[in-house]
Scaffold this active site. Structure first.
Site, PDB file in Angstrom:
ATOM      1  CB  SER A 147      17.643  36.258 -38.884  1.00  0.00           C
ATOM      2  OG  SER A 147      17.472  37.520 -38.308  1.00  0.00           O
ATOM      3  CG  ASP A 212       9.766  37.820 -36.606  1.00  0.00           C
ATOM      4  OD1 ASP A 212      10.243  38.601 -35.761  1.00  0.00           O
ATOM      5  OD2 ASP A 212      10.463  37.115 -37.361  1.00  0.00           O
ATOM      6  CG  HIS A 241      13.421  36.873 -35.375  1.00  0.00           C
ATOM      7  ND1 HIS A 241      13.174  37.156 -36.700  1.00  0.00           N
ATOM      8  CD2 HIS A 241      14.778  36.949 -35.225  1.00  0.00           C
ATOM      9  CE1 HIS A 241      14.308  37.419 -37.325  1.00  0.00           C
ATOM     10  NE2 HIS A 241      15.298  37.298 -36.448  1.00  0.00           N
TER      11      HIS A 241
END
Length: 380
Positions: A147, A212, A241
């Site tokens: 991320s 996501d 996510h």
């Protein structure tokens, strides 16, 4: 201008857990640092590493006796080493890898404040620690960015030509692209991964969940498409996510990738002077710098003008036409215009417009209205 970008990015992007999920203390018997609030393990070293920006970051090195490769892990947002401790240990065990992870400046018990530039200095310091303290070689290191961590990971990978591999887990194209589907890169954007990924020369594995709702799967797919060396990506159907590691295909695909990387014959290009590589200037996409090639173009233009002038002087001066001076004046005017453009005479006006637009975006969105970087119960 860089300070404005860094300040705005920090307000938007970084949410360190407060208070930290762990503490750091000195063990009375060994004199070494230890992490409080987690299960002590003999194969784990706790370190404090100084960065070139003056911060002291907490890092954790996990040894695996069966390892031939080492992972440098940059975690996601709204988490710290204490929350990731058990998972890091399990990952090192399952993949049979050494693993170095660290907390960004302002996260956990790392000093300083979070910013884009600080995270770049943080990962550089962690990498140097890995090489200098643990003897890891660049060609045996895998960078893993999750991320938010895909930003410093991709940036460092562009400056390590002998790197073994890169893993991008739910990565972002750039900070701004998480909020808006823009097609171009703006100077105030942060973590411009889409511009940097073509500069990464080693194999890249991209992992992303199709469901996501924080960073759309299209981010991972576009990054994979722009990779030089594409490895079979993993698009986890229904994955979100923060839960990809819970799917069995996640660890299975990672093991397959590691096995392929271990068997591959890595091309070594000679000696690897680590400090020189890390001191190389970062891509001009991070700052609004004009490419140096423009100076070369100006020099070439001047040389061509000089050659023309010499050619004219060698001819009969009496036969010169009256139009000659006019042409010469025109050429000088064109050179003046070119030099003016190269020196960026009109850039301040454009920059002010960009700042105004960015200010409008800040006011319309609100400082924390970015789902990508909001704190969550689990790691981001």
């Amino acid at each position: 201008m860089g300070a404005i970008t860094s300040s705005m990015a920090a307000k938007f992007a970084f949410f360190p857990p407060n208070p930290p999920s762990y503490a750091v203390a000195v063990d009375e018997l060994s004199g070494k640092l230890k992490m409080m609030g987690v299960t002590a393990r003999e194969n784990v070293d706790v370190l404090k590493v100084c960065t070139k920006r003056g911060n002291s970051i907490v890092a954790m090195y996990i040894r695996n006796p069966s390892a031939s490769l080492t992972v440098l892990f940059s975690h996601g947002n709204a988490t710290d080493l204490g929350q990731m401790y058990d998972w890091f240990s399990q990952l090192s065990h399952d993949l049979r890898l050494n693993l170095l992870c660290y907390d960004y400046s302002g996260y956990g018990h790392s000093s300083g404040k979070p910013s884009e530039q600080n995270t770049y200095a943080d990962i550089e310091a962690a990498y140097k620690c890995l090489v200098e303290m643990y003897g890891a070689k660049e060609e045996d290191i895998i960078l893993y960015g999750q991320s938010l961590g895909s930003g410093p990971t991709t940036d460092l990978a562009t400056r390590l030509p002998n790197l073994r591999a890169v893993i991008l887990h739910s990565p972002i194209l750039s900070g701004l692209r998480v909020m808006y589907p823009v097609k171009r890169t703006y100077w105030f954007d942060i973590y411009k991964n889409i511009d940097k990924i073509p500069l990464v020369s080693c194999p890249v594995l991209v992992i992303h969940g199709t469901a996501d709702d924080v960073v759309d799967c299209s981010h991972g797919k576009q990054l994979w498409e722009h990779c030089k060396q594409k490895y079979e990506p993993l698009w986890i159907k229904g994955g979100n996510h923060c839960n990809l590691e819970l799917y069995p295909q996640y660890i299975k695909h990672l093991k397959k990738f590691i096995a392929a990387i271990e068997k591959s014959s890595h091309q070594k290009t000679g000696t690897v002077p680590v400090p020189d590589q890390l001191d190389r200037p970062r891509s001009s996409t991070d700052f609004r710098e004009k490419p140096r090639i423009s100076m070369d173009l100006r020099e070439n233009l001047r040389r061509s003008i000089d050659l023309k002038e010499k050619h004219r002087s060698s001819t009969d001066h009496k036969v010169k036409s009256r139009a000659g001076p006019d042409k010469k004046d025109k050429s000088r005017k064109s050179i003046d215009r070119y030099e003016k453009a190269c020196n960026g005479a009109e850039i301040p006006e454009k920059a002010r417009t960009s700042i105004d637009r960015f200010g409008d975006m800040v006011r319309s969105v609100g400082l924390c209205n970015i789902d990508c970087f909001r704190p969550s119960a689990t790691h981001a």
